[in-house]
Design a protein around this motif. Structure first.
Motif, mmCIF file in Angstrom:
data_model
loop_
_atom_site.group_PDB
_atom_site.id
_atom_site.type_symbol
_atom_site.label_atom_id
_atom_site.label_comp_id
_atom_site.label_asym_id
_atom_site.label_seq_id
_atom_site.Cartn_x
_atom_site.Cartn_y
_atom_site.Cartn_z
ATOM 1 N N HIS A 72 0.827 -1.198 0.000
ATOM 2 C CA HIS A 72 0.000 0.000 0.000
ATOM 3 C C HIS A 72 0.868 1.258 0.000
ATOM 4 C CE1 HIS A 72 -2.545 -3.166 1.847
ATOM 5 N NE2 HIS A 72 -3.462 -2.645 1.054
ATOM 6 N N ALA A 73 1.882 1.269 0.869
ATOM 7 C CA ALA A 73 2.775 2.427 0.954
ATOM 8 C C ALA A 73 3.524 2.636 -0.360
ATOM 9 C CB ALA A 73 3.761 2.249 2.101
ATOM 10 N N ASP A 74 4.057 1.565 -0.942
ATOM 11 C CA ASP A 74 4.816 1.696 -2.182
ATOM 12 C C ASP A 74 3.909 2.101 -3.342
ATOM 13 O OD1 ASP A 74 6.857 0.862 -0.592
ATOM 14 O OD2 ASP A 74 7.073 -1.120 -1.487
ATOM 15 N N GLY A 75 2.658 1.638 -3.313
ATOM 16 C CA GLY A 75 1.721 1.994 -4.374
ATOM 17 C C GLY A 75 1.350 3.458 -4.364
ATOM 18 N N GLU A 76 1.448 4.106 -3.196
ATOM 19 C CA GLU A 76 1.105 5.528 -3.118
ATOM 20 C C GLU A 76 2.003 6.385 -4.006
ATOM 21 O OE1 GLU A 76 -0.007 7.308 0.757
ATOM 22 O OE2 GLU A 76 0.438 5.315 1.559
ATOM 23 N N ILE A 77 3.229 5.936 -4.235
ATOM 24 C CA ILE A 77 4.147 6.701 -5.084
ATOM 25 C C ILE A 77 3.579 6.802 -6.490
ATOM 26 C CG2 ILE A 77 6.458 6.731 -6.084
ATOM 27 C CD1 ILE A 77 7.387 5.194 -3.557
ATOM 28 N N LEU A 78 3.187 5.660 -7.065
ATOM 29 C CA LEU A 78 2.674 5.641 -8.436
ATOM 30 C C LEU A 78 1.292 6.274 -8.532
ATOM 31 C CD1 LEU A 78 2.888 4.764 -11.389
ATOM 32 C CD2 LEU A 78 1.983 2.539 -10.710
ATOM 33 N N ALA A 79 0.395 5.944 -7.600
ATOM 34 C CA ALA A 79 -0.946 6.531 -7.645
ATOM 35 C C ALA A 79 -0.875 8.049 -7.550
ATOM 36 C CB ALA A 79 -1.806 5.953 -6.517
ATOM 37 N N GLY A 80 0.036 8.547 -6.699
ATOM 38 C CA GLY A 80 0.209 9.993 -6.593
ATOM 39 C C GLY A 80 0.679 10.609 -7.889
ATOM 40 N N ALA A 81 1.558 9.903 -8.597
ATOM 41 C CA ALA A 81 2.027 10.413 -9.889
ATOM 42 C C ALA A 81 0.868 10.526 -10.871
ATOM 43 C CB ALA A 81 3.114 9.497 -10.446
ATOM 44 N N TRP A 82 0.013 9.506 -10.900
ATOM 45 C CA TRP A 82 -1.146 9.562 -11.814
ATOM 46 C C TRP A 82 -2.070 10.716 -11.445
ATOM 47 C CZ3 TRP A 82 -1.294 7.938 -16.415
ATOM 48 C CH2 TRP A 82 -0.723 6.724 -16.802
ATOM 49 N N TRP A 83 -2.314 10.907 -10.151
ATOM 50 C CA TRP A 83 -3.193 12.007 -9.785
ATOM 51 C C TRP A 83 -2.585 13.351 -10.184
ATOM 52 C CZ3 TRP A 83 -7.891 13.055 -9.503
ATOM 53 C CH2 TRP A 83 -8.331 14.275 -8.985
ATOM 54 N N ASP A 84 -1.270 13.489 -10.045
ATOM 55 C CA ASP A 84 -0.635 14.745 -10.445
ATOM 56 C C ASP A 84 -0.633 14.938 -11.959
ATOM 57 O OD1 ASP A 84 -0.054 16.094 -8.037
ATOM 58 O OD2 ASP A 84 1.522 14.654 -7.602
ATOM 59 N N VAL A 85 -0.704 13.851 -12.719
ATOM 60 C CA VAL A 85 -0.943 14.000 -14.163
ATOM 61 C C VAL A 85 -2.290 14.680 -14.374
ATOM 62 C CG1 VAL A 85 -1.391 12.777 -16.331
ATOM 63 C CG2 VAL A 85 0.504 12.061 -14.879
#
Length: 978
Positions: free
Chosen positions: A489-502
């Protein structure tokens, strides 16, 4: 029987080497790739050769490389035409031809996908060496819609040794119990060996070896009635555990956040249409439309109608394994029936059903031809268990009862979307003949589905009574690799955050969702521990799917927005750049300093330049940046201009990409505008005129007044000692990675302060810091001289034990005035730095006007009950060569007015003037930021004012160095032509 016993004994020894003493009881995941994310490129020469070969094979292309083997991982460039009538024929030709240059043997690769979509086409293969699967292998060819080759992705680990077979039987592996390592909270685990043996890529030094391996499964129950459902692999030649991952995709472990019914549970319930729900009239089933209407031409009122909480896309089961259902006689056609909340039916049953239909229909807008999810999803409500959680297990989504701290997650729409999203990820990949293995990727994808539907960057609002949310992607970003924890979950936040910032950068969440959905066709994936490469793969896929002319070299419509969004989370075009650089010694005042560095890039496609960034630490002029010169191969050189005596310079490097959304700073992690100082290692440092040493402690002899260990320390092992350090390392992801130094800094053979020594043959987990802190306290130093400076060398490691406990603990150095209780931090970080690194600072930076100080060094492995294994990991630290200097005369900010040089105007146009004190002797030198001398003027006693013609200079920043018998002064000036 004797043979089996001896094998089991061997397995137990192997287990000890992997497990150490810090196994986390809740850590279901295990991977021999566990340190891949933070490992350096182990074979730079092979990487460079691969990249050169790729350019030769495909004109204008570049290759990203595997950090261990140096083999191609991802090749792309301008789309190229190939001979052949079909994409399959073209891919086969490349497989048989060009890729043989990388050792690929075409006959070992089996075709598994040949598909065309509206945006691209794919032909994929998996490796079957001598008829057996190679785990994680995949070869993917991406073509444009008109049949041009655009990208080749390779998960190729080499070819196995011919004739290699298991030496550890499946029965012996099962009997050893090695697959259960670390699973102390799984009750009554049911372990089974599955099928025949396969090939597993085992990381070794500078590459991989394919070993025979046995696959196993484990099922059981975890605390709070959370199910355990895992699979993994055991080495059939050594008996070691190679890999273990969970099939259960949880929403969250206990974590206080909060939010939903239609929007979230903090908002009152509303009556909404229930679409795609089954109604039964006269024994025939019908389904409601998106307005909740079921129109039945063959039925007339009055009629008995059975309403069941099931439909096309969801079937709800309550805690008794029943599907809620009611029958009512409808007397009038067109009556509205509100599904009741009686007889054990709660709002949460209906809410979950409602939201499953929403997420299914939203998914279909992106994948209209994907039909695998077009069936009932079993939706289990009110599972028993004392936990705030939900999960997907491959066949159903599951929600626990309400708890004292949280609502039932079945009431939270975006948690329903998240769990259903796990099903989308797994089944979509299966539809593309691919497996979905990476847990962090799964968690990220599920959050992105939820955010895309809700059109906001918050997941799980309203889940907890205390407020808050589950995850918030609108605040401080999670950054790779700093925030990699080895927890999905913690590691996935990095990628999910990148998508949201897109979505934020292009100001359109729907456009982001389209790009996100298209990337799934590229089936990015990889074993646990390789998240950095997976995230980079996704960045390239996003750009390709945004592209409009099959050539990333000239950008895409949203190139900058996408790249900067991913860069905000440490996912760069120049991912995994590494640098080799030796810190320079202290320098003579005014001397131009030449620095050398060797840069290695995992993928040079978007590389622009290597930059040297530096500053005068104390004179407040900010950071200056200069481009370095590529001298040969990967070697670069650059210069820092001379500064006055007493100046301390900080510097670091940046591998800049084509839009200057630069790669992570080097040394690893250093980029002050991106992350907090406490989350990175130090910049490189040196001083000018730092040579008047007043005291040296090299820790070879008796330490007068030093306290090694305090009564208040609570570490149970790994306490500070004075000794010759015994080096430790861990063999992780194919490399020997140092943990504790094996040499001191002074001579390489002497003593230093180190946090414990284990025997030379002991496991790396022995004698490290455990369960608290350990402290070194210096004596009080009396420094009645000009501008005292303190220097020491330190070593710190906290990320080479388990991946879950990595980087939780801080290295701290503090200074205080004599008799004061107020300590000031001078060095505070949780970033590992497995090297002897210099730290130098003026006492006046932290304690102005104080010349009597004490220093303390604290290394910690804190007990953190909220983390697996109480947050315990492998933490080691060392100190050497503690020195005190008398500072040299300082720069302009510390000079008396009557000896300063006046440089004006600033900014200047065609002329720069310099006024000096009367009777000055020396020189005035004008430099550019590369250290190149533009003009040098001698100063004599007969003149006090000088001028430099700047009309021919390019606009920009320059430095004026004035050196006289009164002072040495460095002044930054701007040339700005009108």
């Amino acid at each position: 029987m004797k043979k089996i016993v001896s094998v089991i004994s061997m397995l137990a020894v192997s287990l000890g080497l992997h497990a150490g003493e810090h196994d986390g009881a809740a850590n279901l995941e295990y991977s021999v790739f566990g340190f891949y994310n933070r490992a350096p490129i182990s074979n730079p020469a092979a990487a460079q050769a691969t990249q050169q070969k790729a350019r030769q094979l495909f004109n204008g292309w570049n290759a990203g490389v595997d950090k261990h083997s140096g083999l191609a991982k991802d090749m792309f460039g301008p789309a190229v035409s190939l001979p052949g009538n079909t994409n399959r024929q073209k891919a086969d030709a490349v497989l048989n031809g060009k890729l043989s240059a990388f050792g690929v043997e075409a006959q070992q690769w089996k075709n598994v996908r040949d598909s065309k979509f509206d945006h691209a086409a794919y032909v994929d293969y998996v490796q079957e060496a001598y008829g057996r699967e190679v785990v994680f292998s995949r070869m993917s060819f991406r073509f444009t819609t008109d049949g041009k080759l655009q990208r080749v992705k390779m998960r190729f680990y080499g070819n196995p040794e011919k004739g290699l077979v298991p030496t550890v039987s499946s029965e012996a592996a099962l009997a050893s119990g090695v697959m259960n390592q670390g699973l102390t909270d799984v009750s009554s685990p049911d372990v089974k060996m599955v099928g025949d043996w396969v090939w597993f890529p085992v990381p070794v030094n500078s590459g991989y070896e394919l070993h025979p391996a046995w696959k196993f499964t484990i099922t059981g129950m975890r605390p709070n009635e959370m199910p355990a459902d895992m699979y993994g692999y055991i080495d059939a030649t050594t008996g070691a555990l190679l890999y273990r991952t969970s099939n259960i995709n949880e929403t969250f472990e206990v974590k206080v956040t909060g939010e939903v019914y239609k929007t979230n549970p903090n908002v009152s319930t509303t009556v909404e249409p229930l679409q795609a729900m089954r109604v039964t009239i006269g024994g025939t089933n019908y389904y409601t439309d998106d307005t909740g209407l079921a129109s039945v031409a063959s039925a007339n009122a009055p009629a008995n109608v059975t309403y069941t909480l099931r439909g096309r896309w969801s079937r709800v089961y309550d805690e008794n394994n029943n599907t809620p259902s009611f029958t009512k006689n409808m007397t009038t056609s067109g009556d509205v029936y509100q599904f009741p909340t009686t007889n054990g039916v709660e709002v949460r049953h209906i809410t979950a059903f409602y939201h499953v239909n929403i997420v299914h229909d939203y998914m279909k807008t992106h994948y209209p031809s994907f039909t695998v999810m077009d069936n009932e999803m079993r939706t289990n409500i009110d599972r028993s268990g004392n936990t705030c959680n939900a999960f997907y297990n491959g066949t159903s989504i599951n929600f626990y009862k309400p708890q004292s701290t949280c609502r039932a997650f079945s009431e939270v729409g975006d948690i329903v979307y998240h769990e259903y999203g796990h099903g989308i990820s797994r089944r979509f990949y299966q539809d593309q003949s691919a497996s979905f293995t990476n847990g962090a990727l799964g968690e990220a994808n599920s959050d992105v589905w939820a955010m895309s539907i809700n059109q906001d960057g918050i997941v799980g609002e309203g889940a907890f009574y205390s407020g808050g949310n589950i995850r918030n992607y609108t605040g401080t970003p999670k950054v790779y690799p700093n925030d990699i924890k080895g927890e999905v979950h913690a590691d996935g936040e990095i990628l999910a955050g990148a998508w949201w910032d897109v979505a934020v950068n292009i100001a359109n969440a729907d456009s982001m969702a389209i790009l996100f959905a298209l990337t799934q066709y590229d089936v990015p994936d990889g074993p646990s521990g390789t998240e950095g490469e997976i995230y980079h793969d996704i960045l390239i896929s996003a750009l390709m799917n945004d592209d409009d002319d099959a050539n990333l070299g000239n950008g895409t419509p949203h190139f900058k927005a996408i790249v900067e969004a991913f860069a905000k989370h440490g996912i760069f075009l120049l991912q995994d750049a590494t640098i080799e650089h030796t810190e320079v010694a202290h320098q003579t005042p005014g001397a131009v300093v030449t620095l050398n560095a060797k840069l290695t890039l995992a993928n040079p496609t978007f590389f622009n330049k290597l930059q040297l960034v530096y500053r005068d630490r104390y004179n407040g002029s900010g950071w200056d940046t200069t481009s370095m010169t590529n001298t040969t191969g990967n070697d670069y050189t650059g210069q820092i201009p001379g500064y006055p005596g007493g100046t301390i310079v900080d510097y670091y490097f940046i591998a800049a990409d084509v839009i200057n959304a630069s790669a992570f700073g080097l040394p690893r992690g250093f980029k002050p505008d991106l992350v907090l100082a406490s989350q990175v290692t130090l910049p490189y440092q040196f001083g000018f005129g730092i040579n008047n040493r007043r005291m040296t402690v090299d820790f070879e002899g008796t330490l007068d007044g030093w306290q090694i260990g305090l009564a208040s320390d609570d570490a149970t092992s790994g306490q500070w000692i004075q000794d010759v350090p015994v080096g430790t390392s861990i063999f992780g992801s194919g490399q020997n990675l140092p943990i504790q130094p094996g040499q001191d800094h002074t001579t390489g053979t002497g003593k230093c302060l180190v946090t414990g020594n284990a025997g030379a043959s002991s496991p790396f987990s022995f004698a490290d810091i455990d369960n608290g802190k350990t402290t070194v306290l210096t004596p009080v130093f009396q420094m009645p001289f000009y501008q005292p400076i303190i220097e020491y060398y330190r070593w710190f490691s906290n990320d080479r034990g388990s991946t879950q406990g990595a980087r939780n603990d801080y290295w701290t150095v503090e200074v205080r005035a004599e008799n004061s209780q107020l300590w000031r931090r001078v060095d505070y970080t949780r970033e590992s730095d497995q090297a002897w690194r210099r730290r130098i600072f003026r006492v006046s930076e932290f304690l102005p006007g104080i010349n009597s100080v004490q220093v303390r060094f604290i290394a910690t492995d804190e007990l953190q009950s909220s983390l697996p294994a109480n947050g315990q990991d492998i933490v080691e630290a060392a100190i050497d060569d503690f020195m005190i200097y008398e500072g040299a005369p300082l720069g302009v900010n510390n000079m008396p007015e009557n000896v300063r040089a006046e440089v004006y105007p600033n900014p200047a146009d065609n002329t720069l003037n310099i006024s000096l004190p009367e009777g000055s002797k020396g020189s005035i030198t004008l430099y550019d930021l590369t250290g190149k001398i533009i003009n040098k003027t001698d100063v004599n006693e007969s003149a006090a004012k000088y001028s430099i013609n700047t009309s021919g200079l390019a606009a920009g920043t320059y430095l004026v160095l004035t050196q006289t018998q009164y002072a040495v002064q460095n002044t930054k000036v701007i040339i700005n032509h009108r």
